[in-house]
Design an enzyme around this catalytic site. Structure first.
Site, PDB file in Angstrom:
ATOM      1  CE1 TYR A 149      -8.109   3.642  -0.190  1.00 62.80           C
ATOM      2  CE2 TYR A 149      -9.762   2.933  -1.776  1.00 62.80           C
ATOM      3  CZ  TYR A 149      -8.445   3.263  -1.470  1.00 62.80           C
ATOM      4  OH  TYR A 149      -7.488   3.207  -2.449  1.00 62.80           O
ATOM      5  NE  ARG A 156      -4.458   8.553  -1.626  1.00 59.98           N
ATOM      6  CZ  ARG A 156      -4.298   7.230  -1.713  1.00 59.98           C
ATOM      7  NH1 ARG A 156      -3.208   6.669  -1.203  1.00 59.98           N
ATOM      8  NH2 ARG A 156      -5.226   6.473  -2.259  1.00 59.98           N
ATOM      9  CE1 TYR A 209      -7.633   0.325 -10.042  1.00 56.92           C
ATOM     10  CE2 TYR A 209      -8.142   1.019  -7.817  1.00 56.92           C
ATOM     11  CZ  TYR A 209      -7.490   0.173  -8.678  1.00 56.92           C
ATOM     12  OH  TYR A 209      -6.693  -0.812  -8.160  1.00 56.92           O
ATOM     13  NE  ARG A 222      -1.989  -0.892  -9.705  1.00 52.27           N
ATOM     14  CZ  ARG A 222      -3.144  -1.055  -9.074  1.00 52.27           C
ATOM     15  NH1 ARG A 222      -3.176  -1.457  -7.813  1.00 52.27           N
ATOM     16  NH2 ARG A 222      -4.279  -0.795  -9.687  1.00 52.27           N
ATOM     17  CD  GLU A 333      -3.757  -3.894  -0.073  1.00 56.65           C
ATOM     18  OE1 GLU A 333      -4.966  -3.737  -0.315  1.00 56.65           O
ATOM     19  OE2 GLU A 333      -3.018  -3.001   0.362  1.00 56.65           O
TER      20      GLU A 333
HETATM   21  C1  3EB Z   1      -5.849  -1.657  -5.093  1.00 58.52           C
HETATM   22  O1  3EB Z   1      -5.018  -2.177  -5.853  1.00 58.52           O
HETATM   23  C2  3EB Z   1      -5.922  -2.208  -3.698  1.00 58.52           C
HETATM   24  O2  3EB Z   1      -5.136   3.803  -1.689  1.00 58.52           O
HETATM   25  O3  3EB Z   1      -3.005   3.944  -1.250  1.00 58.52           O
HETATM   26  C3  3EB Z   1      -3.487  -0.792  -2.659  1.00 58.52           C
HETATM   27  C4  3EB Z   1      -2.386   0.043  -2.463  1.00 58.52           C
HETATM   28  C5  3EB Z   1      -4.747  -0.300  -2.495  1.00 58.52           C
HETATM   29  C6  3EB Z   1      -2.568   1.374  -2.109  1.00 58.52           C
HETATM   30  C7  3EB Z   1      -4.006   3.305  -1.601  1.00 58.52           C
HETATM   31  C8  3EB Z   1      -4.932   1.036  -2.134  1.00 58.52           C
HETATM   32  C9  3EB Z   1      -3.834   1.879  -1.949  1.00 58.52           C
HETATM   33  O4  3EB Z   1      -6.607  -0.748  -5.446  1.00 58.52           O
HETATM   34  C10 3EB Z   1      -5.947  -1.171  -2.654  1.00 58.52           C
END
Ligand code: 3EB
Length: 339
Positions: A149, A156, A209, A222, A333
């Site tokens: 990941y 990306r 992050y 989001r 999720e």
């Molecule tokens: C998170 O909130 C959970 O890498 O495209 C959620 C939605 C998550 C999209 C992405 C990853 C992705 O980090 C993981």
């Protein structure tokens, strides 16, 4: 005559999440932009009766596979672009591609994304709406020992950096595990002026992050609101039990499920929408439809199903997938569309 607002052009983009058996029959009733088939093995993206079809390995062979069908009110033109498939109606674009297993992903992911972004831009679809990244072995190490990941996130992010002038804003997305090595990418884009990308006040933006979650932060919002002829639609990204940037309720499936649902409720609520300049009453989790619930451990599926059955509308379309989530401590999720 008054100036045409971009959303006057918006003709119903909609989706259905249905048993795969019914898929083709239903698909015949509208203009189909694309199908995402959650099956028991991956298949190279292909046109099936002219419809772009992406098959990902998310079903274990028991039970009827489901598929998501993206429809519009307009006539659709489809085609292939290299190994990718696409369809467009002049207002919306659906694009799907697959990358086979790689020792290291980032460079090939960057190429896959750059090819997709270039294609999208050149056809005049300037606004990304919703992306899905379906990633095999998502929490396993690549040949260099880097989690796949995180490896994926680097490629990306590099592609988005290269295309930042054209696509300065990140759309709603999902990054989730599948049951076969390799990855699939598919997404929806539109012509200019209808999208608003949202963050969640309960969560650190993913693109901020800290580096303990990977050398380059994930590239997604989001949620994305898409203005329509009337109200519009809110595309809710894969949402997990994360507060700030931290996984909460480690090892507690019920609490993780409830926290993910609370995150969606706040994200979609009127306060958050108006904070982002979207008028209206906002949504609650009762408005979520075409719901996909990803559960890491098979033994948790029934507990998650019990909660979701209570929380979501009885007539909502909902599917459960037993696949890995992108952090080892995330058990569940949830994503969907509020209409
Ligand atoms: C998170 O909130 C959970 O890498 O495209 C959620 C939605 C998550 C999209 C992405 C990853 C992705 O980090 C993981």
């Amino acid at each position: 005559m008054s100036r045409q607002q971009p959303w006057d052009r918006a003709l119903g983009l909609r989706s259905n999440l249905v048993p795969s058996i019914a898929g083709l029959a239903d698909a015949a009733c509208g203009s189909v932009l694309g199908r995402i088939i959650f099956s028991d093995g991956p298949v190279e993206p292909t046109l099936v009766d002219g419809v772009p079809s992406l098959t990902t390995h998310m079903a274990n062979g028991n039970g009827t596979p489901v598929e998501e069908i993206w429809l519009t009110d307009r006539p659709v033109r489809s085609g292939t672009a290299g190994k990718a498939v696409f369809a467009e109606d002049g207002e919306h674009l659906f694009y799907a591609a697959r990358l086979g297993p790689q020792p290291v992903y980032r460079e090939r992911v960057r190429e896959l994304y750059e090819t997709a972004l270039r294609f999208t831009w050149e056809r005049g679809y300037t606004d990304l709406v919703r992306m899905w990244n379906l990633i095999g072995d998502i929490t396993s190490p690549n040949s260099e020992g880097v989690e796949i990941y995180r490896d994926f996130c680097v490629g990306r992010a590099e592609a988005f950096a290269t295309w930042e002038a054209q696509f300065p804003q990140l759309p709603a997305a999902t990054g989730i595990g599948t049951l076969s090595p390799g990855m699939e990418l598919c997404f929806l884009a539109t012509k200019q002026g209808r999208t608003v990308h949202l963050e969640n006040p309960r969560q650190t933006p993913a693109y901020k992050y800290p580096s303990r979650y990977g050398p380059i932060s994930p590239s997604f919002a989001r949620a994305t609101f898409l203005r329509g002829q009337r109200a519009g639609s809110l595309f809710v990204s894969g949402t997990a039990s994360i507060l700030g940037e931290d996984t909460v309720h480690v090892d507690d499936i019920e609490q993780q499920t409830l926290e993910a649902i609370r995150n969606i409720d706040v994200l979609a609520g009127s306060d958050n929408l108006s904070r982002h300049g979207v008028d209206g009453d906002g949504y609650t989790v009762r408005d979520l439809d075409q719901i996909k619930v990803y559960v890491r451990d098979a033994e948790h599926v029934s507990a998650v199903r019990d909660i979701c059955t209570q929380v979501f509308q009885a007539n909502s379309e909902i599917a459960y997938f037993n696949v890995n989530v992108c952090r080892p401590d995330l058990l569940v999720e949830i994503e969907g569309v509020c209409r």
